[in-house]
Design an enzyme around this catalytic site. Structure first.
Site, PDB file in Angstrom:
ATOM      1  N   LYS A  74     122.524 118.850 -21.897  1.00  0.00           N
ATOM      2  CA  LYS A  74     121.357 119.734 -21.776  1.00  0.00           C
ATOM      3  C   LYS A  74     121.050 120.094 -20.324  1.00  0.00           C
ATOM      4  CE  LYS A  74     118.271 117.151 -23.950  1.00  0.00           C
ATOM      5  NZ  LYS A  74     119.071 115.945 -24.258  1.00  0.00           N
ATOM      6  N   ARG A  90     110.069 116.922 -28.592  1.00  0.00           N
ATOM      7  CA  ARG A  90     110.945 115.865 -29.112  1.00  0.00           C
ATOM      8  C   ARG A  90     110.420 115.293 -30.416  1.00  0.00           C
ATOM      9  NH1 ARG A  90     113.354 114.159 -23.891  1.00  0.00           N
ATOM     10  NH2 ARG A  90     114.903 112.555 -24.219  1.00  0.00           N
ATOM     11  N   ARG A 147     128.572 108.359 -17.152  1.00  0.00           N
ATOM     12  CA  ARG A 147     127.604 108.901 -16.182  1.00  0.00           C
ATOM     13  C   ARG A 147     127.007 107.765 -15.332  1.00  0.00           C
ATOM     14  NH1 ARG A 147     122.796 112.403 -18.676  1.00  0.00           N
ATOM     15  NH2 ARG A 147     121.667 110.502 -19.108  1.00  0.00           N
ATOM     16  N   ARG A 171     119.998 105.572 -13.773  1.00  0.00           N
ATOM     17  CA  ARG A 171     118.763 105.677 -14.543  1.00  0.00           C
ATOM     18  C   ARG A 171     118.453 104.366 -15.250  1.00  0.00           C
ATOM     19  NH1 ARG A 171     118.468 111.199 -17.980  1.00  0.00           N
ATOM     20  NH2 ARG A 171     117.404 109.726 -19.335  1.00  0.00           N
ATOM     21  N   ARG A 197     117.231 105.265 -27.591  1.00  0.00           N
ATOM     22  CA  ARG A 197     117.101 106.720 -27.356  1.00  0.00           C
ATOM     23  C   ARG A 197     117.794 107.518 -28.463  1.00  0.00           C
ATOM     24  NH1 ARG A 197     119.675 107.027 -21.687  1.00  0.00           N
ATOM     25  NH2 ARG A 197     119.300 109.268 -21.778  1.00  0.00           N
TER      26      ARG A 197
END
Ligand code: AMP
Length: 199
Positions: free
Chosen positions: A16, A91, A130, A142, A153
């Protein structure tokens, strides 16, 4: 000129952020990532940041009224007047319904909702990669890019966010795009959804 208002839907790791940035450049609209806004608030140690820090680290969703207020304040800023692409919001169905209502009160509506589809096994791989690449480059990783938070998540996505696909399909504004294609092909499909050739 009429504003362009886009929502980008997709699970964590679907691409995204990358695609939102490309649409921002192409359409001259603002890229509004609610995750980035909340991380900036945590970094700046604002009261919002303190309220959401533990929730985000655990991979859970922050409360609807709080995030709706953040978004409404952000879209009122001058750089969002020509339009915006929302990355990470709404969301939940509650956020989507309230957002529609608040937009209608401003005589505004969403133009398109772009859904990027990618299956979970690939997402877990992408996010672990990532995190590893960030660590290798000496960048901050993160707080929620770890196995436990990622499971939460993904579960939150399936439980709360996936139902938005039907919600927006019923409004006739949903476009689903295969997020497993090469990055440029995904961009091409997004631009085509707006009747534009890409590169
Ligand atoms: P993201 O960068 O979009 O993956 O968002 C990171 C985290 O911020 C999420 O896991 C949630 O904890 C929080 N967050 C971001 N956007 C929302 C939203 N629209 N509703 C609830 N929580 C959100």
């Amino acid at each position: 000129m009429r504003a362009t208002r886009i929502v980008l839907l997709g699970p964590p790791g679907a691409g995204k952020g990358t695609q939102a940035q490309r649409s921002t450049d192409r359409f001259g609209i603002a890229h509004l990532s609610t995750g980035d806004m909340l991380r900036a608030a945590i970094h700046a140690k604002t009261s919002l940041g303190r309220d959401v820090e533990a929730i985000i680290a655990a991979g859970k969703l922050v409360p609807d009224p709080l995030i709706v207020a953040v978004v409404m304040e952000r879209i009122a800023q001058p750089d969002a007047k020509a339009g915006f692409i929302l990355d990470g919001f709404p969301r939940t169905i509650g956020q989507a319904v309230t957002f529609d209502d608040l937009l209608h009160r401003q005589d505004a509506m969403l133009d398109r909702v772009i859904e990027l589809t990618v299956d979970d096994t690939i997402l877990i791989d992408r996010i672990t990669t990532r995190a590893r690449q960030a660590r290798d480059r000496g960048h901050a990783v993160r707080a929620d890019d770890n196995h436990d938070a990622l499971k939460v998540r993904l579960a939150a996505y399936h439980e709360h966010t996936a139902p938005l696909v039907d919600y927006y399909r019923a409004q006739g504004i949903l476009v689903s795009i295969d997020g497993l294609q090469p990055i440029d092909a995904v961009t091409q499909d997004i631009f085509l959804a707006f009747g534009e050739q890409a590169i």
